[in-house]
Write a protein that holds these residues in place. Structure first.
Motif, PDB file in Angstrom:
ATOM      1  N   GLY A   1     -69.469 -30.802  41.366  1.00 11.69           N
ATOM      2  CA  GLY A   1     -68.292 -31.659  41.451  1.00 11.69           C
ATOM      3  C   GLY A   1     -67.084 -30.936  42.023  1.00 11.69           C
ATOM      4  O   GLY A   1     -67.155 -29.770  42.438  1.00 11.69           O
ATOM      5  N   SER A   2     -65.959 -31.666  42.043  1.00 13.83           N
ATOM      6  CA  SER A   2     -64.728 -31.145  42.639  1.00 13.83           C
ATOM      7  C   SER A   2     -63.546 -31.367  41.714  1.00 13.83           C
ATOM      8  O   SER A   2     -63.534 -32.308  40.914  1.00 13.83           O
ATOM      9  N   LEU A   3     -62.574 -30.500  41.854  1.00 10.93           N
ATOM     10  CA  LEU A   3     -61.287 -30.649  41.183  1.00 10.93           C
ATOM     11  C   LEU A   3     -60.209 -30.152  42.138  1.00 10.93           C
ATOM     12  O   LEU A   3     -60.455 -29.271  42.970  1.00 10.93           O
ATOM     13  N   ARG A   4     -59.002 -30.709  41.971  1.00 11.12           N
ATOM     14  CA  ARG A   4     -57.857 -30.222  42.725  1.00 11.12           C
ATOM     15  C   ARG A   4     -56.789 -29.791  41.733  1.00 11.12           C
ATOM     16  O   ARG A   4     -56.254 -30.604  40.985  1.00 11.12           O
ATOM     17  N   LEU A   5     -56.509 -28.499  41.735  1.00 12.11           N
ATOM     18  CA  LEU A   5     -55.484 -27.949  40.865  1.00 12.11           C
ATOM     19  C   LEU A   5     -54.146 -27.921  41.587  1.00 12.11           C
ATOM     20  O   LEU A   5     -54.095 -27.716  42.801  1.00 12.11           O
ATOM     21  N   SER A   6     -53.085 -28.115  40.807  1.00  9.23           N
ATOM     22  CA  SER A   6     -51.726 -28.032  41.342  1.00  9.23           C
ATOM     23  C   SER A   6     -50.919 -27.073  40.490  1.00  9.23           C
ATOM     24  O   SER A   6     -51.161 -26.957  39.287  1.00  9.23           O
ATOM     25  N   CYS A   7     -49.978 -26.411  41.124  1.00 11.49           N
ATOM     26  CA  CYS A   7     -49.010 -25.654  40.341  1.00 11.49           C
ATOM     27  C   CYS A   7     -47.627 -25.847  40.945  1.00 11.49           C
ATOM     28  O   CYS A   7     -47.429 -25.694  42.146  1.00 11.49           O
ATOM     29  N   VAL A   8     -46.710 -26.258  40.104  1.00 13.34           N
ATOM     30  CA  VAL A   8     -45.350 -26.551  40.507  1.00 13.34           C
ATOM     31  C   VAL A   8     -44.444 -25.439  40.022  1.00 13.34           C
ATOM     32  O   VAL A   8     -44.478 -25.067  38.845  1.00 13.34           O
ATOM     33  N   ALA A   9     -43.631 -24.903  40.930  1.00 11.33           N
ATOM     34  CA  ALA A   9     -42.690 -23.846  40.561  1.00 11.33           C
ATOM     35  C   ALA A   9     -41.514 -24.449  39.814  1.00 11.33           C
ATOM     36  O   ALA A   9     -40.937 -25.453  40.240  1.00 11.33           O
ATOM     37  N   SER A  10     -41.162 -23.820  38.714  1.00 14.43           N
ATOM     38  CA  SER A  10     -40.049 -24.285  37.893  1.00 14.43           C
ATOM     39  C   SER A  10     -38.984 -23.205  37.835  1.00 14.43           C
ATOM     40  O   SER A  10     -39.253 -22.083  37.427  1.00 14.43           O
ATOM     41  N   GLY A  11     -37.766 -23.529  38.283  1.00 11.68           N
ATOM     42  CA  GLY A  11     -36.665 -22.583  38.211  1.00 11.68           C
ATOM     43  C   GLY A  11     -36.538 -21.661  39.404  1.00 11.68           C
ATOM     44  O   GLY A  11     -35.637 -20.812  39.430  1.00 11.68           O
ATOM     45  N   PHE A  12     -37.396 -21.798  40.384  1.00 14.89           N
ATOM     46  CA  PHE A  12     -37.304 -20.979  41.587  1.00 14.89           C
ATOM     47  C   PHE A  12     -38.000 -21.744  42.727  1.00 14.89           C
ATOM     48  O   PHE A  12     -38.692 -22.730  42.509  1.00 14.89           O
ATOM     49  N   THR A  13     -37.801 -21.260  43.958  1.00 17.56           N
ATOM     50  CA  THR A  13     -38.452 -21.885  45.108  1.00 17.56           C
ATOM     51  C   THR A  13     -39.542 -20.964  45.639  1.00 17.56           C
ATOM     52  O   THR A  13     -39.532 -19.754  45.416  1.00 17.56           O
ATOM     53  N   LEU A  14     -40.485 -21.560  46.347  1.00 18.91           N
ATOM     54  CA  LEU A  14     -41.618 -20.792  46.864  1.00 18.91           C
ATOM     55  C   LEU A  14     -41.309 -20.037  48.157  1.00 18.91           C
ATOM     56  O   LEU A  14     -42.130 -19.252  48.622  1.00 18.91           O
ATOM     57  N   ASP A  15     -40.136 -20.291  48.737  1.00 16.87           N
ATOM     58  CA  ASP A  15     -39.804 -19.643  50.011  1.00 16.87           C
ATOM     59  C   ASP A  15     -39.895 -18.123  49.894  1.00 16.87           C
ATOM     60  O   ASP A  15     -39.354 -17.525  48.960  1.00 16.87           O
ATOM     61  N   LEU A  16     -40.589 -17.517  50.869  1.00 20.46           N
ATOM     62  CA  LEU A  16     -40.767 -16.067  51.002  1.00 20.46           C
ATOM     63  C   LEU A  16     -41.717 -15.476  49.963  1.00 20.46           C
ATOM     64  O   LEU A  16     -41.898 -14.255  49.916  1.00 20.46           O
ATOM     65  N   PHE A  17     -42.304 -16.327  49.134  1.00 20.75           N
ATOM     66  CA  PHE A  17     -43.301 -15.843  48.191  1.00 20.75           C
ATOM     67  C   PHE A  17     -44.706 -16.182  48.679  1.00 20.75           C
ATOM     68  O   PHE A  17     -44.945 -17.268  49.206  1.00 20.75           O
ATOM     69  N   ALA A  18     -45.625 -15.266  48.492  1.00 21.62           N
ATOM     70  CA  ALA A  18     -47.040 -15.596  48.577  1.00 21.62           C
ATOM     71  C   ALA A  18     -47.454 -16.145  47.214  1.00 21.62           C
ATOM     72  O   ALA A  18     -46.989 -15.656  46.173  1.00 21.62           O
ATOM     73  N   VAL A  19     -48.313 -17.147  47.228  1.00 23.55           N
ATOM     74  CA  VAL A  19     -48.767 -17.762  45.979  1.00 23.55           C
ATOM     75  C   VAL A  19     -50.239 -17.428  45.773  1.00 23.55           C
ATOM     76  O   VAL A  19     -51.068 -17.626  46.665  1.00 23.55           O
ATOM     77  N   GLY A  20     -50.541 -16.931  44.602  1.00 27.64           N
ATOM     78  CA  GLY A  20     -51.917 -16.605  44.279  1.00 27.64           C
ATOM     79  C   GLY A  20     -52.455 -17.483  43.167  1.00 27.64           C
ATOM     80  O   GLY A  20     -51.718 -17.853  42.252  1.00 27.64           O
ATOM     81  N   TRP A  21     -53.724 -17.811  43.269  1.00 26.33           N
ATOM     82  CA  TRP A  21     -54.460 -18.454  42.174  1.00 26.33           C
ATOM     83  C   TRP A  21     -55.364 -17.406  41.537  1.00 26.33           C
ATOM     84  O   TRP A  21     -56.018 -16.628  42.238  1.00 26.33           O
ATOM     85  N   PHE A  22     -55.411 -17.431  40.217  1.00 31.36           N
ATOM     86  CA  PHE A  22     -56.202 -16.476  39.458  1.00 31.36           C
ATOM     87  C   PHE A  22     -56.975 -17.241  38.402  1.00 31.36           C
ATOM     88  O   PHE A  22     -56.651 -18.382  38.060  1.00 31.36           O
ATOM     89  N   ARG A  23     -57.980 -16.593  37.856  1.00 31.58           N
ATOM     90  CA  ARG A  23     -58.685 -17.161  36.714  1.00 31.58           C
ATOM     91  C   ARG A  23     -58.966 -16.055  35.728  1.00 31.58           C
ATOM     92  O   ARG A  23     -59.042 -14.873  36.088  1.00 31.58           O
ATOM     93  N   GLN A  24     -59.105 -16.471  34.478  1.00 29.58           N
ATOM     94  CA  GLN A  24     -59.285 -15.493  33.417  1.00 29.58           C
ATOM     95  C   GLN A  24     -60.178 -16.060  32.336  1.00 29.58           C
ATOM     96  O   GLN A  24     -59.918 -17.153  31.818  1.00 29.58           O
TER      97      GLN A  24
END
Length: 123
Positions: free
Chosen positions: A16-39
């Motif tokens: 199956g499939s899933l689509r995960l989202s992550c919304v930045a709170s209190g800051f903007t994504l500009d100039l940041f690389a965004v990583g997904w991790f699992r634990q």
């Protein structure tokens, strides 16, 4: 508070499939690389995928290449992880975090971790 808010996890059957989202709170994504991790419980964060800001370059862990796709929408301050052909071994809590770009393989450099979203792949 500066953090991500992840969502989209759940229980899905193998294949199956899933689509995960992550919304930045209190800051903007500009100039940041965004990583997904699992634990998994008792284990270190495992890097899954990362996406730069300026050039949009992406990278993936070998275990998810060809199955997962990372993307971002800076206007919405949101990053996504499309997960297809899910396997039981993909079961984990998934997190996102940022690092000043470019993407880094050093998990310790990432910041603004969210609470994560649980993904369970089981029949």
């Amino acid at each position: 508070q500066l953090q991500f808010v992840e969502s989209g996890g759940g229980l899905v059957q193998p294949g199956g499939s899933l689509r995960l989202s992550c919304v930045a709170s209190g800051f903007t994504l500009d100039l940041f690389a965004v990583g997904w991790f699992r634990q998994a419980p008792g284990k270190e964060h495992e890097g899954v995928s990362c996406i730069n800001d300026k050039d949009g370059n992406t990278n993936y862990a070998d275990s998810v290449k060809g199955r997962f796709t990372i993307s971002r929408d800076n206007a919405k301050n949101t990053a996504y992880l499309q997960m297809n052909s899910l396997k039981p071994e993909d079961t984990d809590i998934y997190y996102c975090a940022v690092v000043l770009e470019p993407c880094s393989g050093d998990t310790q450099l990432y910041d603004y971790w969210g609470q994560g979203t649980q993904v369970t792949v089981s029949s």
